[in-house]
Scaffold this motif. Structure first.
Motif, PDB file in Angstrom:
ATOM      1  N   VAL A   1     -13.857  -5.391   2.900  1.00 44.74           N
ATOM      2  CA  VAL A   1     -13.199  -6.255   1.923  1.00 44.74           C
ATOM      3  C   VAL A   1     -12.124  -5.388   1.268  1.00 44.74           C
ATOM      4  N   ASN A   2     -10.920  -5.885   1.289  1.00 48.90           N
ATOM      5  CA  ASN A   2      -9.830  -5.092   0.712  1.00 48.90           C
ATOM      6  C   ASN A   2      -9.368  -5.752  -0.597  1.00 48.90           C
ATOM      7  N   ILE A   3      -9.543  -5.005  -1.705  1.00 50.03           N
ATOM      8  CA  ILE A   3      -9.175  -5.556  -3.017  1.00 50.03           C
ATOM      9  C   ILE A   3      -7.839  -4.967  -3.453  1.00 50.03           C
ATOM     10  N   THR A   4      -6.969  -5.797  -3.950  1.00 52.93           N
ATOM     11  CA  THR A   4      -5.721  -5.301  -4.546  1.00 52.93           C
ATOM     12  C   THR A   4      -5.569  -5.918  -5.938  1.00 52.93           C
ATOM     13  N   SER A   5      -4.796  -5.224  -6.759  1.00 53.91           N
ATOM     14  CA  SER A   5      -4.566  -5.725  -8.120  1.00 53.91           C
ATOM     15  C   SER A   5      -3.127  -5.469  -8.507  1.00 53.91           C
TER      16      SER A   5
ATOM     17  N   THR B   1     -13.492   0.606  11.811  1.00 56.41           N
ATOM     18  CA  THR B   1     -14.426  -0.333  11.181  1.00 56.41           C
ATOM     19  C   THR B   1     -13.872  -0.801   9.845  1.00 56.41           C
ATOM     20  N   ASP B   2     -13.200   0.114   9.131  1.00 57.03           N
ATOM     21  CA  ASP B   2     -12.634  -0.208   7.828  1.00 57.03           C
ATOM     22  C   ASP B   2     -11.630  -1.345   7.966  1.00 57.03           C
ATOM     23  N   LEU B   3     -10.746  -1.221   8.881  1.00 61.79           N
ATOM     24  CA  LEU B   3      -9.701  -2.229   9.063  1.00 61.79           C
ATOM     25  C   LEU B   3     -10.296  -3.581   9.424  1.00 61.79           C
ATOM     26  N   LEU B   4     -11.315  -3.521  10.244  1.00 59.62           N
ATOM     27  CA  LEU B   4     -11.869  -4.773  10.744  1.00 59.62           C
ATOM     28  C   LEU B   4     -12.831  -5.436   9.772  1.00 59.62           C
TER      29      LEU B   4
HETATM   30  C1  LIG Z   1      -5.597  -3.009   1.812  1.00 59.10           C
HETATM   31  O1  LIG Z   1      -4.392  -3.746   1.578  1.00 59.10           O
HETATM   32  C2  LIG Z   1      -3.276  -2.957   1.257  1.00 59.10           C
HETATM   33  C3  LIG Z   1      -2.118  -3.865   0.918  1.00 59.10           C
HETATM   34  O2  LIG Z   1      -2.078  -4.985   1.741  1.00 59.10           O
HETATM   35  C4  LIG Z   1      -2.953  -2.033   2.432  1.00 59.10           C
HETATM   36  O3  LIG Z   1      -1.853  -1.218   2.107  1.00 59.10           O
HETATM   37  C5  LIG Z   1      -4.164  -1.179   2.699  1.00 59.10           C
HETATM   38  O4  LIG Z   1      -3.942  -0.374   3.833  1.00 59.10           O
HETATM   39  C6  LIG Z   1      -5.395  -2.047   2.966  1.00 59.10           C
HETATM   40  N1  LIG Z   1      -6.554  -1.185   3.080  1.00 59.10           N
HETATM   41  C7  LIG Z   1      -7.464  -1.340   4.034  1.00 59.10           C
HETATM   42  C8  LIG Z   1      -8.596  -0.386   4.009  1.00 59.10           C
HETATM   43  O5  LIG Z   1      -7.384  -2.225   4.853  1.00 59.10           O
END
Ligand SMILES: *[C@@H]1O[C@H](CO)[C@@H](O)[C@H](O)[C@H]1NC(C)=O
Ligand SMILES: *[C@@H]1O[C@H](CO)[C@@H](O)[C@H](O)[C@H]1NC(C)=O
Ligand SMILES: *[C@@H]1O[C@H](CO)[C@@H](O)[C@H](O)[C@H]1NC(C)=O
Ligand SMILES: *[C@@H]1O[C@H](CO)[C@@H](O)[C@H](O)[C@H]1NC(C)=O
Length: 317
Positions: free
Chosen positions: A35-39, A29-32
């Motif tokens: 919201v994935n935040i990066t900085s 569910t996480d992957l799908l």
């Molecule tokens: C979020 O993005 C980062 C970099 O693209 C990746 O390494 C990470 O696995 C992702 N996390 C999730 C929960 O999708």
């Protein structure tokens, strides 16, 4: 029935299937749907009065506008701003009014930084379709730049074997200063004779040696700036040279005194007048010739010792 359940749970826990199954579901569910935040930067060093960009970007499966919330961690978290996309919701707190901007990618721009803006900021980005909210922490420091430091010392000359000679590093402005002492451009570390105060602001030479005759400077650093003092020369005199100075000086003093005493006779009239007056006035009246005497002494002192070496000493009184 009871037996069946017991068997099932025993099998599951023994094989470790249950935790694996749970993990798979969460990751899936996480992957799908998260919201994935990066900085690019998790620690930002800001300068007072300037601006700081707390830069983030996010990915989501949804193309809906995100709800973005920035908070700063205090005793209780304080909401800095909340927005839908780049549109700020409601009124900003007075301390943030006209200083805040939200970008498309969720980044927060803070203008005219104040020392009180320092802290840990948390961003939450949620999109209606996504099950999980993305979260990220970014640390912000705010500092005043360091102004040029300078070294102060009691005297630029010191006698060998003197105890506790201190050099002080100071600067007018600048937050979170850290100090480093340089001797002939090389960093000094704490040792048994050269002692640095806990904050390294003060350097104490506990027993001055000839090897301490050198140039000293101090460096002051903080997260955004650094300053370096003008190098200061410390001259160390040998103790043996003091005896030479004193003995030669003594001889001149003696010669001069004898000369002065031989030549100078106060008139009897003056003397009688002086005796009648109070003791303080008596001193006043005699100060003039005494001063002249002192000048004479100094002249001899100076002209005989032309190397500039001895002029550092206080004038004889
Ligand atoms: C979020 O993005 C980062 C970099 O693209 C990746 O390494 C990470 O696995 C992702 N996390 C999730 C929960 O999708
Ligand atoms: C987010 O957008 C701002 C403004 O366009 C940009 O300066 C910043 O680099 C972006 N952040 C990231 C992580 O891409
Ligand atoms: C220190 O800060 C004050 C106030 O901001 C300023 O007036 C002063 O010029 C600064 N001093 C130096 C040496 O930069
Ligand atoms: C240097 O040593 C002295 C005493 O040995 C100690 O009090 C002082 O904190 C030390 N300074 C640093 C910077 O470690």
């Amino acid at each position: 029935m009871k037996r069946e359940r017991e068997v099932l749970s025993r099998v599951l826990s023994a094989s470790g299937i249950m935790p694996i199954a749970c993990l798979l579901i969460i990751c899936y569910t996480d992957l799908l749907e998260a919201v994935n935040i990066t900085s690019p930067v998790l620690l930002i060093h800001g300068t007072i009065g300037k601006s700081a960009l707390l830069s983030v970007k996010y990915t989501s499966t949804s193309s809906d506008k995100p709800v973005i919330k920035w908070q700063v961690k205090r005793d209780k978290p304080v909401t800095v701003v909340q927005s839908i996309g780049t549109g700020i919701i409601g009124n900003l707190r007075p301390e943030y009014r006209d200083r805040i901007k939200i970008f498309e990618n969720g980044s927060l721009l803070i203008d005219e930084l104040q020392l009180s803006d320092e802290g840990t900021y948390e961003v939450e980005i949620s999109i209606t379709d996504d099950t999980f909210t993305g979260e990220m922490n970014i640390n912000l420091t705010v500092d005043v730049p360091i102004s040029k430091p300078h070294v102060s010392l009691a005297s630029s000359t010191v006698l060998e074997l003197s105890e506790y000679f201190t050099l002080n590093c100071s600067h007018e402005n600048g937050t979170k200063p850290t100090y480093t002492w340089l001797k002939d451009s090389k960093p000094l570390s704490n040792d048994s004779r050269l002692i640095l105060s806990h904050d390294q602001k003060v350097l104490t030479i506990t027993r001055v040696l000839m090897s301490d005759d050198d140039t000293y400077s101090c460096l002051v650093d903080n997260p955004i700036s650094h300053g370096r003092s003008v190098p200061i020369k410390l001259t160390v005199y040998r103790r043996s040279s003091l005896y030479i100075i004193l003995s030669t000086g003594g001889i001149f003093l003696l010669v001069t005194l004898v000369t002065v005493c031989a030549c100078w006779k106060p008139s009897k009239k003056n003397k009688r007048k002086a005796e009648k007056q109070s003791s303080s006035e008596y001193i006043d009246q005699n100060e003039e010739p005494l001063k002249q005497e002192g000048k004479q002494l100094l002249l001899i002192y100076d002209s005989e010792l032309e190397d500039g070496f001895l002029r550092e000493l206080p004038a004889p009184t």
